[in-house]
Scaffold this motif. Sequence first.
Motif, PDB file in Angstrom:
ATOM      1  N   ARG A  97       0.580  -1.008  -0.313  1.00  0.00           N
ATOM      2  CA  ARG A  97      -0.318   0.076  -0.239  1.00  0.00           C
ATOM      3  C   ARG A  97       0.925   1.134  -0.158  1.00  0.00           C
ATOM      4  O   ARG A  97       2.131   1.268   0.285  1.00  0.00           O
ATOM      5  N   ASP A  99      -0.333   5.513   0.263  1.00  0.00           N
ATOM      6  CA  ASP A  99      -1.273   6.771  -0.447  1.00  0.00           C
ATOM      7  C   ASP A  99      -1.302   8.195   0.799  1.00  0.00           C
ATOM      8  O   ASP A  99      -0.095   8.055   1.827  1.00  0.00           O
ATOM      9  N   ILE A 100      -1.947   9.235   0.166  1.00  0.00           N
ATOM     10  CA  ILE A 100      -1.454  10.527   0.651  1.00  0.00           C
ATOM     11  C   ILE A 100      -2.347   9.859   2.660  1.00  0.00           C
ATOM     12  O   ILE A 100      -2.596   9.131   2.903  1.00  0.00           O
ATOM     13  N   ASN A 102      -3.745  10.823   4.980  1.00  0.00           N
ATOM     14  CA  ASN A 102      -5.120  10.037   5.646  1.00  0.00           C
ATOM     15  C   ASN A 102      -5.337   8.978   5.271  1.00  0.00           C
ATOM     16  O   ASN A 102      -6.224   7.638   6.144  1.00  0.00           O
ATOM     17  N   THR A 103      -5.480   8.998   3.686  1.00  0.00           N
ATOM     18  CA  THR A 103      -5.616   7.030   3.756  1.00  0.00           C
ATOM     19  C   THR A 103      -4.552   6.287   4.162  1.00  0.00           C
ATOM     20  O   THR A 103      -5.838   5.178   4.620  1.00  0.00           O
ATOM     21  N   LYS A 106      -6.041   4.877   7.107  1.00  0.00           N
ATOM     22  CA  LYS A 106      -6.985   3.606   6.728  1.00  0.00           C
ATOM     23  C   LYS A 106      -6.578   1.989   6.898  1.00  0.00           C
ATOM     24  O   LYS A 106      -6.883   1.267   6.644  1.00  0.00           O
ATOM     25  N   TYR A 107      -5.678   2.333   5.940  1.00  0.00           N
ATOM     26  CA  TYR A 107      -5.006   1.456   5.684  1.00  0.00           C
ATOM     27  C   TYR A 107      -4.163   0.400   7.008  1.00  0.00           C
ATOM     28  O   TYR A 107      -4.493  -0.763   6.938  1.00  0.00           O
ATOM     29  N   GLN A 109      -4.758   1.071  10.157  1.00  0.00           N
ATOM     30  CA  GLN A 109      -5.465   0.490  10.464  1.00  0.00           C
ATOM     31  C   GLN A 109      -6.237  -1.205  10.261  1.00  0.00           C
ATOM     32  O   GLN A 109      -6.626  -2.060  11.164  1.00  0.00           O
ATOM     33  N   ALA A 110      -6.854  -0.999   8.739  1.00  0.00           N
ATOM     34  CA  ALA A 110      -7.174  -1.836   8.364  1.00  0.00           C
ATOM     35  C   ALA A 110      -5.972  -3.326   8.775  1.00  0.00           C
ATOM     36  O   ALA A 110      -6.612  -4.380   8.873  1.00  0.00           O
ATOM     37  N   ASN A 114      -7.041  -4.111  13.071  1.00  0.00           N
ATOM     38  CA  ASN A 114      -8.329  -4.964  12.373  1.00  0.00           C
ATOM     39  C   ASN A 114      -7.860  -5.884  12.388  1.00  0.00           C
ATOM     40  O   ASN A 114      -8.764  -7.656  13.256  1.00  0.00           O
TER      41      ASN A 114
END
Lengths: 270, 270
Positions: A97, A99-100, A102-103, A106-107, A109-110, A114
């Motif tokens: 992965r 990305d900028i 904030n994105t 999210k990765y 976090q995933a 999780n």
Amino acid sequence: MELPKLIKQIRIKKSFLCVGLDTDLAKIPQYLHKQPNPVFEFNRQIIDATAKYAVAFKPNIAFYEALGIQGWEALKDTITYLNDQYPEIFTIADAKRGDIGNTASKYAQAFFENLNFDAITVAPYMGKDSIEPFLSYTNKHTILLVLTSNKGAFDFQTKIDVQNDALYESVLKTSKTWNNSKQLMYVVGATKPEYFKSIRKIVPNAFLLVPGVGAQGGNLKDVCQYGLTKDCGLLVNSSRGILYAANGKDFAKAAELKAKALQEEMASYV
Amino acid sequence: MELPKLIKQIRIKKSFLCVGLDTDLAKIPQYLHKQPNPVFEFNRQIIDATAKYAVAFKPNIAFYEALGIQGWEALKDTITYLNDQYPEIFTIADAKRGDIGNTASKYAQAFFENLNFDAITVAPYMGKDSIEPFLSYTNKHTILLVLTSNKGAFDFQTKIDVQNDALYESVLKTSKTWNNSKQLMYVVGATKPEYFKSIRKIVPNAFLLVPGVGAQGGNLKDVCQYGLTKDCGLLVNSSRGILYAANGKDFAKAAELKAKALQEEMASYV
């Protein structure tokens, strides 16, 4: 997982083998298709058969995404099984992965929260603020692509800049200036052993995740010659060579023998 | 979707707006959390409110992966809704994937076949054989990262090589030699308008996906000055500025007004 725990496992098992779980429905034994969750059932048997010879497992996320929701269920079941049954195993989400900020968060976090992987592979093209959200997890490891095992690695990664650095060298040097850079590991393909010497000059002690042994043509001896450190410093991955050693009911046994052979070769280096 | 269909929509709507579906559970209106599928419900209302002003929608895959299986369900529902209700809309999976050939094929299967997106964003670091599996879908579009909107873009993308090309220029030039390169579009950040001139010298007609207008500080006028082609050649994305224009029951109406304002500004350029 903290690094000393991984290093301890390498010493106990005399192995730095990572088993890549690139599990492909089209390649697993036919009889497993009758199971409600064939991908997880395949992975479970591979894990049980090879865990004593391996220190890490690396699901390749594309193979799960290609199956949609059923694939994410199999991925979740696989990482849960690894964490519950083999807590000493280092787990890597091979996701590449990038990305900028904030994105990227999210990765992270995933895969870190999780799914509770110990590590994730990431791509460097978008620079510091695309990687630091992963590095902010100081109990996790972020594995940066440096010099990959494929032919396309020569398109951009080996381009020489005006400071006389190849791009992969520039990625290594720059990454060392990032926050929490001690959490970094690096992907370096086994198919390019002649580059290990220059890489070790820049990161003498960092762990390298080395794909490309086996199906892609890389050679363990060449990798070890320049890649090994006092703490081993290598995780050498094999995927297809182990997973698809046989395609009948004996697939797990065949995988075990392949993993055992690699571990025995590794034992002579650590 | 074939390019002429997209260009026709741009002319009909006098818009080259792409709405980014970076849907964050923590930011959507509280009352939606009572719904069984709040992310999809939010997306559905945003799509219905803004589709007449937009030619493209772009779910940011990280935001769905961060929610695990529930997120993949919301993503699947969203793309299915778009394809069923708005077949004239161009759909982009903002996934920034990039891996060796057999793995890239799996990502292409996930996003082009199973989810039936028209396009996907991909990262160039691993070179030709990591991108060509996407390009082999000649009815789809592959959107390559070139010069991104974030600060980290200056870490590697603007590095000058010994041929006096910046890396982003080298990526553009090299990509034109790949099989089916006419299926390529490129990501160029709105925050770097001074670079559009050099980019248009290399790819005078290719479509550019331009993030960074709005929350990230990019300016539409600057982007259009050098970016526009005779067929428009731009898809300008706005995510947060539209999605979170309001956070009560009026969120879709507020989003509609933001999209309308952007479309009206765009109408003066096309």
